[in-house]
Design a protein around this motif. Structure first.
Motif, short mmCIF file in Angstrom:
data_model
loop_
_atom_site.label_atom_id
_atom_site.label_comp_id
_atom_site.label_asym_id
_atom_site.label_seq_id
_atom_site.Cartn_x
_atom_site.Cartn_y
_atom_site.Cartn_z
N MET A 1 0.84 -1.19 0.00
CA MET A 1 0.00 0.00 0.00
C MET A 1 0.88 1.24 0.00
SD MET A 1 -3.27 0.53 0.15
CE MET A 1 -4.32 1.92 0.33
N ILE A 2 0.51 2.21 -0.76
CA ILE A 2 1.27 3.46 -0.86
C ILE A 2 0.85 4.40 0.26
CG2 ILE A 2 -0.34 4.53 -2.47
CD1 ILE A 2 2.09 5.69 -3.92
N SER A 3 1.83 5.02 0.89
CA SER A 3 1.50 5.94 1.98
C SER A 3 0.96 7.25 1.42
CB SER A 3 2.74 6.21 2.84
OG SER A 3 3.67 6.96 2.10
N MET A 4 0.22 7.97 2.25
CA MET A 4 -0.43 9.18 1.80
C MET A 4 0.59 10.28 1.49
SD MET A 4 -3.20 9.92 0.75
CE MET A 4 -4.88 9.95 1.16
N SER A 5 1.68 10.37 2.24
CA SER A 5 2.67 11.41 1.96
C SER A 5 3.37 11.14 0.63
CB SER A 5 3.68 11.50 3.10
OG SER A 5 4.40 10.30 3.20
N LEU A 6 3.66 9.87 0.32
CA LEU A 6 4.26 9.54 -0.97
C LEU A 6 3.27 9.80 -2.10
CD1 LEU A 6 6.61 8.40 -2.57
CD2 LEU A 6 5.66 6.13 -2.19
N PHE A 7 1.99 9.49 -1.85
CA PHE A 7 0.96 9.77 -2.85
C PHE A 7 0.88 11.25 -3.16
CE2 PHE A 7 -3.49 10.84 -3.81
CZ PHE A 7 -3.62 10.14 -5.00
N ASN A 8 0.92 12.09 -2.11
CA ASN A 8 0.87 13.54 -2.32
C ASN A 8 2.13 14.03 -3.01
OD1 ASN A 8 -1.65 13.80 -1.18
ND2 ASN A 8 -0.86 14.18 0.86
N ALA A 9 3.27 13.43 -2.70
CA ALA A 9 4.52 13.84 -3.33
C ALA A 9 4.52 13.53 -4.83
CB ALA A 9 5.69 13.14 -2.66
N LEU A 10 3.79 12.51 -5.23
CA LEU A 10 3.67 12.20 -6.65
C LEU A 10 2.53 12.96 -7.31
CD1 LEU A 10 4.17 8.33 -6.56
CD2 LEU A 10 5.77 10.04 -7.39
N LEU A 11 1.49 13.22 -6.56
CA LEU A 11 0.31 13.88 -7.12
C LEU A 11 0.58 15.34 -7.47
CD1 LEU A 11 -2.74 13.55 -7.73
CD2 LEU A 11 -3.16 14.41 -5.44
N ILE A 12 1.31 16.04 -6.64
CA ILE A 12 1.54 17.48 -6.85
C ILE A 12 2.29 17.75 -8.15
CG2 ILE A 12 2.74 19.50 -5.92
CD1 ILE A 12 1.84 18.49 -3.14
N PRO A 13 3.42 17.07 -8.46
CA PRO A 13 4.07 17.34 -9.75
C PRO A 13 3.25 16.92 -10.96
CG PRO A 13 5.53 16.06 -8.33
CD PRO A 13 4.23 16.19 -7.63
N ILE A 14 2.49 15.83 -10.83
CA ILE A 14 1.66 15.38 -11.95
C ILE A 14 0.56 16.40 -12.22
CG2 ILE A 14 0.05 13.60 -12.73
CD1 ILE A 14 2.88 12.61 -12.85
N LEU A 15 -0.10 16.87 -11.18
CA LEU A 15 -1.16 17.87 -11.38
C LEU A 15 -0.59 19.19 -11.91
CD1 LEU A 15 -3.56 17.40 -8.34
CD2 LEU A 15 -3.97 16.88 -10.73
N THR A 16 0.59 19.58 -11.41
CA THR A 16 1.24 20.79 -11.92
C THR A 16 1.55 20.64 -13.40
OG1 THR A 16 2.21 21.17 -9.74
CG2 THR A 16 3.19 22.33 -11.59
N THR A 47 8.67 12.82 -13.30
CA THR A 47 8.05 12.15 -12.16
C THR A 47 7.94 10.65 -12.40
OG1 THR A 47 6.76 14.15 -11.74
CG2 THR A 47 6.03 12.15 -10.66
N VAL A 48 7.54 10.27 -13.61
CA VAL A 48 7.41 8.86 -13.94
C VAL A 48 8.78 8.17 -13.95
CG1 VAL A 48 6.75 7.26 -15.79
CG2 VAL A 48 5.27 9.18 -15.22
N VAL A 49 9.77 8.83 -14.54
CA VAL A 49 11.12 8.24 -14.60
C VAL A 49 11.71 8.08 -13.20
CG1 VAL A 49 13.48 8.69 -15.36
CG2 VAL A 49 11.59 8.97 -16.95
N ILE A 50 11.54 9.07 -12.36
CA ILE A 50 12.05 8.97 -10.99
C ILE A 50 11.38 7.82 -10.24
CG2 ILE A 50 12.04 10.16 -8.75
CD1 ILE A 50 12.58 12.76 -10.32
N LYS A 51 10.09 7.66 -10.43
CA LYS A 51 9.37 6.57 -9.77
C LYS A 51 9.84 5.20 -10.29
CE LYS A 51 6.26 4.82 -7.10
NZ LYS A 51 6.49 4.74 -5.68
N ILE A 52 10.07 5.09 -11.59
CA ILE A 52 10.56 3.83 -12.16
C ILE A 52 11.95 3.51 -11.63
CG2 ILE A 52 11.36 2.75 -14.30
CD1 ILE A 52 8.99 4.13 -15.70
N LEU A 53 12.84 4.51 -11.60
CA LEU A 53 14.19 4.29 -11.11
C LEU A 53 14.20 3.93 -9.62
CD1 LEU A 53 16.16 7.11 -12.92
CD2 LEU A 53 16.21 4.65 -13.39
#
Length: 58
Positions: A1-16, A47-53
Motif C-alpha cells: 500500500m502506498i503511503s499518503m505522503s508519498l501519494f501527495n509527493a507524486l500527485l503534486i508534480p503530476i497535477l502541476t 516524475t514517472v522516470v524517478i518513480k521507475i528508477l
C-alpha cells in the motif's frame, strides 16, 4: 500500500504538469504556451522516470 505522503509527493508534480499542459495548449500560438507545454510534459515525464528508477533500485 502506498503511503499518503508519498501519494501527495507524486500527485503534486503530476497535477502541476497537467495544468501547465492545459495552459500551454490554450496559448499554443504564442511562444510562452509552447514553453508551458514543454515544461508540463517534462515535469510529468520526470516524475514517472524517478518513480521507475526508485522501483528498480529496491
Amino acid at each position: 500500500m502506498i503511503s499518503m505522503s508519498l501519494f501527495n509527493a507524486l500527485l503534486i508534480p503530476i497535477l502541476t504538469g497537467m495544468i501547465l499542459l492545459a495552459i500551454g495548449f490554450n496559448f499554443r500560438d504564442k511562444n510562452a504556451g509552447v514553453f508551458a507545454m514543454w515544461v508540463g510534459m517534462l515535469t510529468i515525464l520526470a516524475t514517472v522516470v524517478i518513480k521507475i528508477l526508485a522501483k528498480l533500485n529496491e
